[in-house]
Design a protein around this motif. Structure first.
Motif, short mmCIF file in Angstrom:
data_model
loop_
_atom_site.label_atom_id
_atom_site.label_comp_id
_atom_site.label_asym_id
_atom_site.label_seq_id
_atom_site.Cartn_x
_atom_site.Cartn_y
_atom_site.Cartn_z
N ARG A 153 0.84 -1.21 0.00
CA ARG A 153 0.00 0.00 0.00
C ARG A 153 0.87 1.27 0.00
O ARG A 153 0.54 2.26 -0.63
N PHE A 154 2.02 1.17 0.70
CA PHE A 154 2.91 2.34 0.78
C PHE A 154 4.14 2.17 -0.13
O PHE A 154 5.20 2.71 0.15
N ARG A 155 3.96 1.43 -1.19
CA ARG A 155 5.10 1.10 -2.07
C ARG A 155 5.79 2.33 -2.65
O ARG A 155 7.00 2.34 -2.83
N GLU A 156 5.00 3.38 -2.95
CA GLU A 156 5.61 4.54 -3.59
C GLU A 156 6.50 5.31 -2.62
O GLU A 156 7.38 6.05 -3.05
N ARG A 157 6.24 5.16 -1.33
CA ARG A 157 7.14 5.77 -0.35
C ARG A 157 8.38 4.91 -0.15
O ARG A 157 9.46 5.41 0.12
N LEU A 158 8.17 3.59 -0.24
CA LEU A 158 9.30 2.69 -0.02
C LEU A 158 10.27 2.71 -1.20
O LEU A 158 11.48 2.64 -1.02
N ILE A 159 9.71 2.76 -2.42
CA ILE A 159 10.57 2.84 -3.61
C ILE A 159 10.15 4.09 -4.38
O ILE A 159 9.41 4.00 -5.36
N PRO A 160 10.61 5.25 -3.96
CA PRO A 160 10.15 6.47 -4.64
C PRO A 160 10.79 6.66 -6.01
O PRO A 160 11.94 6.27 -6.22
N ALA A 161 10.02 7.28 -6.91
CA ALA A 161 10.52 7.50 -8.27
C ALA A 161 11.33 8.78 -8.35
O ALA A 161 12.14 8.93 -9.23
N ARG A 162 11.10 9.71 -7.42
CA ARG A 162 11.66 11.06 -7.54
C ARG A 162 13.18 11.09 -7.69
O ARG A 162 13.72 11.76 -8.54
N ARG A 163 13.81 10.29 -6.87
CA ARG A 163 15.28 10.26 -6.83
C ARG A 163 15.86 10.04 -8.22
O ARG A 163 16.83 10.66 -8.62
N LEU A 164 15.22 9.17 -9.02
CA LEU A 164 15.74 8.86 -10.34
C LEU A 164 15.43 9.97 -11.34
O LEU A 164 16.25 10.31 -12.16
N ILE A 165 14.24 10.53 -11.25
CA ILE A 165 13.86 11.57 -12.20
C ILE A 165 14.74 12.80 -11.98
O ILE A 165 15.21 13.42 -12.90
N GLN A 166 14.97 13.12 -10.69
CA GLN A 166 15.81 14.28 -10.38
C GLN A 166 17.21 14.10 -10.97
O GLN A 166 17.78 15.05 -11.47
N ALA A 167 17.67 12.86 -10.90
CA ALA A 167 19.01 12.60 -11.41
C ALA A 167 19.10 12.91 -12.90
O ALA A 167 20.13 13.30 -13.41
#
Lengths: 220, 195
Positions: A204-218
């Motif tokens: 249920r909280f998968r997006e917090r556990l594996i966030p996408a932001r870190r990669l997009i920011q990179a």
């Protein structure tokens, strides 16, 4: 943005990276961290007095083997889920082991039914299972999430579901070594139920556990 | 049969070459990386077109660009012992799904208008047309502080979800919510509405 300009920007931003090891190698690393951790919890809690007898029981042994098969295959599927282009079939393989585990629990319930009849359906409270699995599962789950975060976060549902299930199943297999509770329905409700509850909650909280932001920011 | 075999062989050779370029890119070789990215664009365009036949060219370009950004971000996940193309198309498929989701969300908010003239011939009836509400709103947004402006542009003008806006701006979801709330208050003041 113009595609050509984007390519120039990506080219300029290129830094050497360490290729991610194969899913099997990452699985072995995860097991190398998790197995000693769950063994330590079992040791600290003290092995159940009838462990030697239990390990000689085919039904107990079958359940432990099915559980460990689920751990290995679910762990492998989770590690594979963070690699783009993995065949979808891979994500169904752990379901076979999980079905085997459920079948062994079903068989135990059936044996209890034959021996005890309606009394075998009685479900008491066994709240020790929840902290037991949580305690034994903390290191495997944290290690799993850390390892999954190194991959591509595009299939986080599959990755977190199988990753948490593998961790919780491993914790449950350790719990069975120190917690004396073998009644079929109790195992289904309190042990398997806790494993499922942890897996559903984490998913249920998968997006917090594996966030996408870190990669997009990179890449930005 | 012979033609099919040749096509397959060519694809395998191409894949092996791209795989080598990708491995070089993983070790930091910019030239190989640039060459790889340029070579895969037509492949991506064809694949996305096949998966999304109704898409406009600009939408296909958007997915291609997002795929390139994602490839850059997850380049460490490429395993040289495996073919390159399935890995690349795996990334493209996720980016395509994102774009399609955004498209569906956007189209749900669109309203079809009747094909009628919206203005009249008499010039005094059209006095307000030179400066529409949308123009006023855009001007007002441009006067906002940078964080509030970013939040409004991404969430309200580009209609991104909180998660997408967070990814694009680097601001957290909570920060975006706060910035939007403050921006709405500021806009009410700028546009002279009720406070």
């Amino acid at each position: 943005m113009d595609t050509e300009r984007l390519i120039d920007a990506l080219e300029a931003d290129l830094r050497p990276v360490e290729p991610l090891p194969t899913p099997w190698r990452r699985l072995v690393s995860w097991l190398a961290i998790s197995l000693p951790a769950v063994a330590l919890v079992a040791l600290a809690a003290g092995f159940r007095p009838d462990l030697a007898d239990k390990l000689a029981e085919p039904s107990f042994l079958a359940q432990q083997i099915a559980m460990l098969a689920t751990v290995v295959l679910a762990g492998w599927a989770a590690m594979s889920a963070v690699v783009p282009g993995t065949r979808k079939l891979v994500f169904w393989v752990p379901a076979i082991a999980l079905a085997g585990w459920i079948a062994t629990m079903g068989q135990q319930c059936w044996q209890d039914w034959i021996q005890l009849g309606v009394a075998s359906l009685k479900i008491g409270f066994d709240l020790k299972c929840i902290p037991g699995i949580a305690m034994a599962g903390i290191v495997p789950i944290v290690a799993m999430i850390v390892m999954l975060r190194k991959g591509a976060p595009y299939n986080s549902l599959t990755a977190v579901w199988w990753g948490t299930l593998a961790s919780a199943a491993l914790a449950n297999s350790s719990l069975r070594l120190f917690h004396v509770e073998d009644a079929g329905m109790m195992v289904v409700v309190w042990q398997f139920g806790t494993v499922l509850a942890f897996s559903v909650l984490a998913t249920r909280f998968r997006e917090r556990l594996i966030p996408a932001r870190r990669l997009i920011q990179a890449a930005a | 049969m012979d033609k099919k075999f040749k096509l397959r062989a060519t694809a395998l050779i191409e894949d092996a070459r791209w795989s080598q370029l990708m491995v070089a890119a993983q070790s930091g070789d910019r030239r190989s990386y640039g060459q790889l990215l340029r070579e895969i664009i037509p492949v991506l365009q064809r694949a996305i077109r096949r998966l999304w036949p109704m898409a406009q060219s600009s939408e296909i370009d958007d997915v291609v660009q997002e795929t390139l950004k994602s490839l850059h971000a997850v380049r460490s996940t490429y395993d040289k012992s495996r073919p390159f193309l399935p890995w690349l198309l795996g990334i493209a498929r996720y980016r395509l799904l994102d774009e399609q989701r955004r498209n569906v969300r956007f189209s749900k908010r669109e309203v079809a208008l009747d094909d009628r003239d919206e203005t009249l011939f008499a010039s005094d009836t059209n006095t307000d047309y030179s400066e529409t509400d949308a123009d006023n709103l855009k001007k007002a947004i441009s006067q906002l502080p940078p964080r509030q402006r970013t939040a409004m542009e991404l969430l309200k003008l580009k209609e991104m979800s909180l998660k997408e806006a967070s990814e694009a701006s680097g601001m957290s979801v909570t920060a975006l919510k706060i910035a939007t709330h403050r921006a709405m208050k500021s806009l009410r003041i700028i546009l002279g509405g009720p406070h």
